[in-house]
Design a protein around this motif. Structure first.
Motif, PDB file in Angstrom:
ATOM      1  N   ILE A  42      13.495   6.133  26.985  1.00  0.00           N
ATOM      2  CA  ILE A  42      13.368   4.903  26.209  1.00  0.00           C
ATOM      3  C   ILE A  42      11.880   4.667  25.996  1.00  0.00           C
ATOM      4  CG2 ILE A  42      13.812   2.423  26.124  1.00  0.00           C
ATOM      5  CD1 ILE A  42      16.304   2.903  27.799  1.00  0.00           C
ATOM      6  N   GLN A  43      11.438   4.875  24.792  1.00  0.00           N
ATOM      7  CA  GLN A  43      10.015   4.944  24.492  1.00  0.00           C
ATOM      8  C   GLN A  43       9.270   3.665  24.839  1.00  0.00           C
ATOM      9  OE1 GLN A  43       9.265   6.530  20.634  1.00  0.00           O
ATOM     10  NE2 GLN A  43       7.080   6.094  20.668  1.00  0.00           N
ATOM     11  N   ALA A  44       9.923   2.511  24.710  1.00  0.00           N
ATOM     12  CA  ALA A  44       9.231   1.240  24.904  1.00  0.00           C
ATOM     13  C   ALA A  44       8.981   0.907  26.374  1.00  0.00           C
ATOM     14  CB  ALA A  44      10.026   0.104  24.259  1.00  0.00           C
ATOM     15  N   VAL A  45       9.616   1.624  27.304  1.00  0.00           N
ATOM     16  CA  VAL A  45       9.438   1.322  28.728  1.00  0.00           C
ATOM     17  C   VAL A  45       8.035   1.746  29.170  1.00  0.00           C
ATOM     18  CG1 VAL A  45      10.188   1.841  31.076  1.00  0.00           C
ATOM     19  CG2 VAL A  45      11.892   1.498  29.271  1.00  0.00           C
ATOM     20  N   ASN A  46       7.218   0.776  29.540  1.00  0.00           N
ATOM     21  CA  ASN A  46       5.868   1.096  30.017  1.00  0.00           C
ATOM     22  C   ASN A  46       5.637   0.694  31.474  1.00  0.00           C
ATOM     23  OD1 ASN A  46       5.834  -1.695  29.456  1.00  0.00           O
ATOM     24  ND2 ASN A  46       3.636  -1.682  28.990  1.00  0.00           N
ATOM     25  N   VAL A  48      25.315  -2.086  27.407  1.00  0.00           N
ATOM     26  CA  VAL A  48      24.029  -2.420  28.019  1.00  0.00           C
ATOM     27  C   VAL A  48      22.981  -1.374  27.663  1.00  0.00           C
ATOM     28  CG1 VAL A  48      22.791  -2.632  30.224  1.00  0.00           C
ATOM     29  CG2 VAL A  48      25.020  -3.739  29.930  1.00  0.00           C
ATOM     30  N   PHE A  49      23.341  -0.110  27.789  1.00  0.00           N
ATOM     31  CA  PHE A  49      22.404   0.973  27.479  1.00  0.00           C
ATOM     32  C   PHE A  49      21.950   0.901  26.029  1.00  0.00           C
ATOM     33  CE2 PHE A  49      21.864   5.517  26.140  1.00  0.00           C
ATOM     34  CZ  PHE A  49      20.644   5.727  26.776  1.00  0.00           C
ATOM     35  N   HIS A  50      22.891   0.706  25.125  1.00  0.00           N
ATOM     36  CA  HIS A  50      22.577   0.643  23.694  1.00  0.00           C
ATOM     37  C   HIS A  50      21.669  -0.554  23.387  1.00  0.00           C
ATOM     38  CE1 HIS A  50      23.363  -0.687  19.520  1.00  0.00           C
ATOM     39  NE2 HIS A  50      23.365   0.612  19.254  1.00  0.00           N
ATOM     40  N   ASP A  51      22.018  -1.720  23.934  1.00  0.00           N
ATOM     41  CA  ASP A  51      21.242  -2.930  23.633  1.00  0.00           C
ATOM     42  C   ASP A  51      19.835  -2.858  24.232  1.00  0.00           C
ATOM     43  OD1 ASP A  51      23.398  -3.876  22.275  1.00  0.00           O
ATOM     44  OD2 ASP A  51      24.028  -5.327  23.805  1.00  0.00           O
ATOM     45  N   PHE A  52      19.723  -2.347  25.454  1.00  0.00           N
ATOM     46  CA  PHE A  52      18.396  -2.233  26.062  1.00  0.00           C
ATOM     47  C   PHE A  52      17.540  -1.226  25.299  1.00  0.00           C
ATOM     48  CE2 PHE A  52      15.428  -0.434  29.271  1.00  0.00           C
ATOM     49  CZ  PHE A  52      14.729  -1.594  29.572  1.00  0.00           C
ATOM     50  N   ARG A  53      18.122  -0.128  24.934  1.00  0.00           N
ATOM     51  CA  ARG A  53      17.390   0.887  24.172  1.00  0.00           C
ATOM     52  C   ARG A  53      16.887   0.322  22.843  1.00  0.00           C
ATOM     53  NH1 ARG A  53      17.737   6.556  24.582  1.00  0.00           N
ATOM     54  NH2 ARG A  53      16.804   7.602  22.796  1.00  0.00           N
ATOM     55  N   ASN A  54      17.659  -0.566  22.238  1.00  0.00           N
ATOM     56  CA  ASN A  54      17.277  -1.145  20.957  1.00  0.00           C
ATOM     57  C   ASN A  54      16.407  -2.388  21.098  1.00  0.00           C
ATOM     58  OD1 ASN A  54      18.578   0.818  19.457  1.00  0.00           O
ATOM     59  ND2 ASN A  54      20.512  -0.318  19.371  1.00  0.00           N
ATOM     60  N   GLY A  55      15.982  -2.707  22.327  1.00  0.00           N
ATOM     61  CA  GLY A  55      15.021  -3.782  22.521  1.00  0.00           C
ATOM     62  C   GLY A  55      15.603  -5.172  22.619  1.00  0.00           C
ATOM     63  N   ALA A  56      16.906  -5.280  22.890  1.00  0.00           N
ATOM     64  CA  ALA A  56      17.527  -6.599  22.961  1.00  0.00           C
ATOM     65  C   ALA A  56      17.121  -7.365  24.217  1.00  0.00           C
ATOM     66  CB  ALA A  56      19.057  -6.465  22.912  1.00  0.00           C
ATOM     67  N   GLY A  88      13.913 -17.238  34.652  1.00  0.00           N
ATOM     68  CA  GLY A  88      13.655 -17.497  33.244  1.00  0.00           C
ATOM     69  C   GLY A  88      13.294 -16.282  32.414  1.00  0.00           C
ATOM     70  N   TYR A  89      13.520 -15.080  32.960  1.00  0.00           N
ATOM     71  CA  TYR A  89      13.199 -13.855  32.227  1.00  0.00           C
ATOM     72  C   TYR A  89      14.477 -13.199  31.725  1.00  0.00           C
ATOM     73  CZ  TYR A  89       8.711 -14.414  34.577  1.00  0.00           C
ATOM     74  OH  TYR A  89       7.514 -14.909  35.043  1.00  0.00           O
ATOM     75  N   SER A  90      14.390 -12.553  30.566  1.00  0.00           N
ATOM     76  CA  SER A  90      15.557 -11.845  30.043  1.00  0.00           C
ATOM     77  C   SER A  90      15.807 -10.605  30.889  1.00  0.00           C
ATOM     78  CB  SER A  90      15.316 -11.438  28.584  1.00  0.00           C
ATOM     79  OG  SER A  90      14.254 -10.511  28.475  1.00  0.00           O
ATOM     80  N   CYS A  91      17.066 -10.352  31.218  1.00  0.00           N
ATOM     81  CA  CYS A  91      17.381  -9.270  32.152  1.00  0.00           C
ATOM     82  C   CYS A  91      18.799  -8.758  31.942  1.00  0.00           C
ATOM     83  CB  CYS A  91      17.204  -9.772  33.590  1.00  0.00           C
ATOM     84  SG  CYS A  91      17.551  -8.538  34.848  1.00  0.00           S
ATOM     85  N   PHE A  92      18.937  -7.442  31.866  1.00  0.00           N
ATOM     86  CA  PHE A  92      20.235  -6.772  31.924  1.00  0.00           C
ATOM     87  C   PHE A  92      20.322  -6.032  33.249  1.00  0.00           C
ATOM     88  CE2 PHE A  92      20.504  -6.020  27.026  1.00  0.00           C
ATOM     89  CZ  PHE A  92      20.872  -7.342  26.854  1.00  0.00           C
ATOM     90  N   TYR A  93      21.537  -5.606  33.607  1.00  0.00           N
ATOM     91  CA  TYR A  93      21.671  -4.701  34.749  1.00  0.00           C
ATOM     92  C   TYR A  93      22.737  -3.667  34.437  1.00  0.00           C
ATOM     93  CZ  TYR A  93      25.854  -7.307  36.285  1.00  0.00           C
ATOM     94  OH  TYR A  93      27.096  -7.891  36.359  1.00  0.00           O
TER      95      TYR A  93
END
Length: 308
Positions: free
Chosen positions: A237-241, A213-221, A195-200
């Protein structure tokens, strides 16, 4: 963490006075070119990016126009050089790098930037850099701001452990590493079923798909990305913590690059390693080689150590 890894910047005259920046992956080429365009937009610097998976003919035509800075992967740059127009010094890349150097004039300048300094990099430096000036920031920057934990699990417990981490951690965005393409796709499917959002993303995907995928993940999709080591080299990617090693790496260089995807731009980060019985010796060795401590994961993790 040091932002660029195994990036070789070469001042040369393949086409006319220009700077060529060589990077190991297509994603890193796109990211680096965007940074160069932003930095150079007030200087009237023309930036071009070129990688495999795109039209070589179109790139040759583009070079008939002024290009002051060319960003690309080694194989594509070498193709362009020969026509006159995925770790740079690893076995698959080093022959291309060495061939490219043959196109350079005697007055060339070569600069190398690396987050690690393995034997291959040292050997290359000794052979091709003349009396190089070395700036070493490793003691100051290595793993700074990243809290590291391990969870000792059996292989069959890994997905359950990952599910628990998702429910307990405050994740802005996470990158989850596996050691093979098949495991990336299987894990991404499992995470989606939970049930979690996930790209690969991995190297066997079509380039257009990888770019999207890279573009969408970087933009927080999407909040979570499962990948192979394709995604370890210099990607910012700044948001990755949070970084999770679903499969623990076998060497300290790979570990350093992986966990360094969090804690970018002065932010704090968290690295969680799922350790099986077979991984225990690699865990100890990596701690010793990096001079760091990977602690056993506590029941509760204070958000203040990885969220800011």
């Amino acid at each position: 963490m040091l932002g660029l890894t195994h990036v070789l910047v070469v001042k040369l005259y393949l086409f006319y006075d220009a700077v060529v920046i060589l990077v190991p992956t297509r994603e890193l080429a796109l990211q680096t070119s965007q940074v160069c365009k932003e930095l150079g937009k007030h200087l009237k610097i023309q930036v071009m990016v070129t990688t495999g998976g795109t039209s070589l003919k179109d790139d040759i035509m583009r070079l008939y126009q002024p290009v002051h800075l060319l960003v690309g992967t080694p194989g594509r740059i070498l193709d362009l050089a020969k026509k006159g127009a995925d770790k740079l010094l690893s076995p698959e890349f080093q022959p291309s790098i060495e061939q490219l150097i043959q196109f350079l004039p005697p007055t060339r300048q070569i600069l190398m930037f690396s987050a690690t300094f393995p034997v291959t990099v040292k050997d290359f430096k000794d052979r091709y850099l003349r009396k190089p000036y070395i700036i070493n920031l490793m003691d100051e920057l290595t793993l700074k701001g990243i809290t590291q934990y391990y969870a000792f699990v059996e292989e069959r417990q890994k997905v359950h452990c990952l599910n628990t981490l998702f429910s307990k951690l405050q994740i802005n965005q996470s990158i989850i590493f596996c050691n093979s393409v098949n495991r990336v796709e299987l894990l991404a499917k499992k995470i989606t079923e939970l049930g979690y959002s996930c790209f690969y993303i991995h190297a066997k995907m079509l380039q257009d798909h990888r770019n999207r995928v890279f573009h969408d993940f970087r933009n927080g999709a999407c909040r979570n990305l499962v990948c192979t080591d394709l995604f370890t080299r210099g990607i910012d990617i700044q948001a990755v913590n949070v970084v999770i090693n679903f499969d623990f790496p076998k060497n300290s260089e790979t570990y350093l690059h992986r966990v360094g995807r969090s804690g970018r731009f002065g932010h704090l980060g968290l690295a969680v390693n799922l350790i099986t019985y077979e991984d225990r010796f690699n865990l100890y060795r990596i701690e010793q080689e990096l001079g760091t401590e990977i602690k056993q994961i506590p029941p509760h993790i204070d958000q203040a150590i990885y969220c800011r």
